[in-house]
Design a protein around this motif. Structure first.
Motif, PDB file in Angstrom:
ATOM      1  N   ASN A   2       0.855  -1.184   0.000  1.00  0.00           N
ATOM      2  CA  ASN A   2       0.000   0.000   0.000  1.00  0.00           C
ATOM      3  C   ASN A   2       0.892   1.235   0.000  1.00  0.00           C
ATOM      4  OD1 ASN A   2      -2.432  -1.427   0.184  1.00  0.00           O
ATOM      5  ND2 ASN A   2      -2.217  -1.609   2.396  1.00  0.00           N
ATOM      6  N   VAL A   3       0.620   2.142  -0.921  1.00  0.00           N
ATOM      7  CA  VAL A   3       1.416   3.363  -1.042  1.00  0.00           C
ATOM      8  C   VAL A   3       0.495   4.558  -0.901  1.00  0.00           C
ATOM      9  CG1 VAL A   3       2.997   4.661  -2.508  1.00  0.00           C
ATOM     10  CG2 VAL A   3       2.972   2.159  -2.636  1.00  0.00           C
ATOM     11  N   THR A   4       0.852   5.465   0.013  1.00  0.00           N
ATOM     12  CA  THR A   4       0.084   6.692   0.193  1.00  0.00           C
ATOM     13  C   THR A   4       1.036   7.871   0.091  1.00  0.00           C
ATOM     14  OG1 THR A   4      -1.433   5.545   1.684  1.00  0.00           O
ATOM     15  CG2 THR A   4      -1.524   7.955   1.674  1.00  0.00           C
ATOM     16  N   LEU A   5       0.646   8.840  -0.709  1.00  0.00           N
ATOM     17  CA  LEU A   5       1.408  10.076  -0.859  1.00  0.00           C
ATOM     18  C   LEU A   5       0.628  11.175  -0.154  1.00  0.00           C
ATOM     19  CD1 LEU A   5       3.954  11.213  -2.398  1.00  0.00           C
ATOM     20  CD2 LEU A   5       2.314  12.065  -4.070  1.00  0.00           C
ATOM     21  N   TYR A   6       1.290  11.873   0.748  1.00  0.00           N
ATOM     22  CA  TYR A   6       0.681  12.956   1.518  1.00  0.00           C
ATOM     23  C   TYR A   6       1.264  14.272   1.043  1.00  0.00           C
ATOM     24  CZ  TYR A   6      -0.721   9.243   4.714  1.00  0.00           C
ATOM     25  OH  TYR A   6      -1.271   8.111   5.261  1.00  0.00           O
ATOM     26  N   GLY A   7       0.399  15.264   0.900  1.00  0.00           N
ATOM     27  CA  GLY A   7       0.897  16.572   0.507  1.00  0.00           C
ATOM     28  C   GLY A   7      -0.228  17.500   0.088  1.00  0.00           C
ATOM     29  N   ILE A   8       0.155  18.471  -0.711  1.00  0.00           N
ATOM     30  CA  ILE A   8      -0.753  19.487  -1.231  1.00  0.00           C
ATOM     31  C   ILE A   8      -0.625  19.452  -2.753  1.00  0.00           C
ATOM     32  CG2 ILE A   8      -1.231  21.970  -1.284  1.00  0.00           C
ATOM     33  CD1 ILE A   8       0.103  22.048   1.546  1.00  0.00           C
TER      34      ILE A   8
END
Length: 123
Positions: A2-8
């Motif tokens: 599972n890959v999650t990218l956090y940001g704006i």
């Protein structure tokens, strides 16, 4: 995995990361700090692997615009988490969290070499 990218979404480094991941057919969930929010429960597990000073972007515009009293109040992990919850844009971006059966890997900032290293060795 599972890959999650956090940001704006409009952050240049987040855009680069999203483009790289897409071009390399990496399925990723995106967590928009502005829309989905930031909580201590989100950040605290990251700080088990990362020093809070890596996660807190003291070089960015948001940090520089904070009142000096707020800046001076950030002295440890707890106060840094509170600052990041109150002003999510002070979090260095992107934050990439990769969960496998064996481990959780957290990368802060975009590095094509690091992304390539991780995704080609784990494929």
């Amino acid at each position: 995995m599972n890959v999650t990218l956090y940001g704006i979404p409009n952050c240049d480094q987040v855009k680069k990361a999203r483009t790289w991941l897409s071009e390399h057919q990496v399925t990723v969930d995106f967590h928009d700090f502005k829309k989905a929010g930031v909580t201590p429960a989100l950040i605290s597990p990251w700080l088990k692997q990362l020093d809070w000073q890596i996660l807190l972007n003291r070089r960015g515009t948001t940090w520089r615009k904070l009142p000096e009293a707020e800046q001076q109040a950030v002295i440890d992990a707890d106060s840094a988490v509170q600052c990041m919850v109150n002003s999510p844009s002070v979090i260095k971006r992107p934050v990439l969290v990769i969960q496998t059966d064996m481990q959780v890997e957290i990368m802060v900032g975009f590095s094509e070499a690091e992304y390539r290293r991780w995704f080609t060795t784990q494929a």
